[in-house]
Write a protein that holds these residues in place. Structure first.
Motif, PDB file in Angstrom:
ATOM      1  N   HIS A  83      35.774  21.781  66.447  1.00  0.00           N
ATOM      2  CA  HIS A  83      36.020  20.533  65.740  1.00  0.00           C
ATOM      3  C   HIS A  83      35.230  19.371  66.322  1.00  0.00           C
ATOM      4  O   HIS A  83      35.227  18.283  65.772  1.00  0.00           O
ATOM      5  CB  HIS A  83      37.512  20.202  65.727  1.00  0.00           C
ATOM      6  N   ALA A 113      32.687  17.747  63.922  1.00  0.00           N
ATOM      7  CA  ALA A 113      33.350  17.115  62.788  1.00  0.00           C
ATOM      8  C   ALA A 113      34.122  15.871  63.201  1.00  0.00           C
ATOM      9  O   ALA A 113      34.415  15.016  62.376  1.00  0.00           O
ATOM     10  CB  ALA A 113      34.289  18.105  62.118  1.00  0.00           C
ATOM     11  N   GLU A 149      38.330  22.397  62.824  1.00  0.00           N
ATOM     12  CA  GLU A 149      37.387  21.627  62.014  1.00  0.00           C
ATOM     13  C   GLU A 149      37.781  21.558  60.541  1.00  0.00           C
ATOM     14  O   GLU A 149      37.597  20.508  59.925  1.00  0.00           O
ATOM     15  CB  GLU A 149      35.971  22.221  62.169  1.00  0.00           C
ATOM     16  N   HIS A 180      39.266  18.334  59.032  1.00  0.00           N
ATOM     17  CA  HIS A 180      38.433  17.189  58.661  1.00  0.00           C
ATOM     18  C   HIS A 180      37.975  17.275  57.211  1.00  0.00           C
ATOM     19  O   HIS A 180      37.391  16.338  56.689  1.00  0.00           O
ATOM     20  CB  HIS A 180      37.227  17.067  59.605  1.00  0.00           C
TER      21      HIS A 180
END
Length: 169
Positions: free
Chosen positions: A13, A16, A108, A111
Motif C-alpha cells: 500500500h 498508493a 492497496e 485506496h
C-alpha cells in the motif's frame, strides 16, 4: 495477507498511500449514522469487498495471525480503519452474515474503494449462497463484490477509528 486470492506484503500500500482518497470515495456509498429505537445499526453504508484467509500458517502466502489476536475463522473480517473487535453485519442480495473486525486490510485496494476483506466462507455465501472450495479458495472467479451493505452493530474497543471506513496507511 491474502486479498482476492493474491498474497500482499505489508508494503503493497506504500505507493498508493501518496494518492488521494478520491477514487476510494467514489466507490463508497455514503455512510449514515443511524439513531433511534428501531435500528440496531450505529452506522450503515455500502462498499466493495474482497476475500482473504490469513491464519499465519505460511500456506498460500499467509503472513501472520490476524491483528485482533483471535484465530482466523468464519465471520472474521478485515477493515483498514475500524476498531478491532467491531461487530459488523454484511449483506448482499438477500444474504447476510454477522461477524467482527479481527484484522487489518485490504491493503492497496482500499485506496480504490475496497474497504472490507471477508473470510472466504462469508464471501462465497454472500456471492451466491455457496460454500468455498477450501478456506483459501472461494471456488469462484469473483475477486470482489460491489455493493456489499455493512451495518456497524457495536464498535469494538481495539485499535482503530469509528466512522466511515478510511483507506489503509
Amino acid at each position: 495477507m491474502m486479498v482476492a486470492g493474491v498474497a500482499l506484503s505489508g508494503n503493497d500500500h506504500d505507493d498508493a498511500a501518496a494518492k488521494t482518497n478520491t477514487a476510494a470515495a467514489a466507490n463508497l456509498a455514503p455512510a449514515k449514522k443511524t439513531e433511534g429505537k428501531d435500528s440496531k445499526a450505529l452506522l450503515t453504508g455500502k462498499t466493495t469487498a474482497s476475500y482473504f484467509w490469513d491464519d499465519g500458517s505460511g500456506v498460500n502466502g499467509d503472513t501472520g495471525a490476524p491483528a485482533g489476536g483471535k484465530p482466523m475463522q468464519k465471520g472474521l473480517f478485515a477493515s483498514p480503519s475500524w476498531p478491532l473487535h467491531t461487530k459488523v453485519k454484511v449483506s448482499y442480495e438477500g444474504r447476510s452474515v454477522t461477524g467482527f473486525i479481527g484484522d487489518r486490510g485490504p491493503g492497496e485496494p482500499s485506496h480504490r474503494g475496497v474497504m472490507l476483506d471477508l473470510d472466504t466462507y462469508t464471501f462465497r455465501h454472500l456471492l451466491d449462497g455457496g460454500t468455498p472450495k477450501s478456506k483459501y479458495n472461494t471456488g469462484s472467479d469473483a475477486g470482489h463484490i460491489k455493493g456489499v451493505k455493512y451495518e456497524i452493530l457495536k464498535w469494538g474497543k481495539g485499535a482503530g477509528s469509528k466512522g466511515e471506513p478510511k483507506p489503509l496507511g
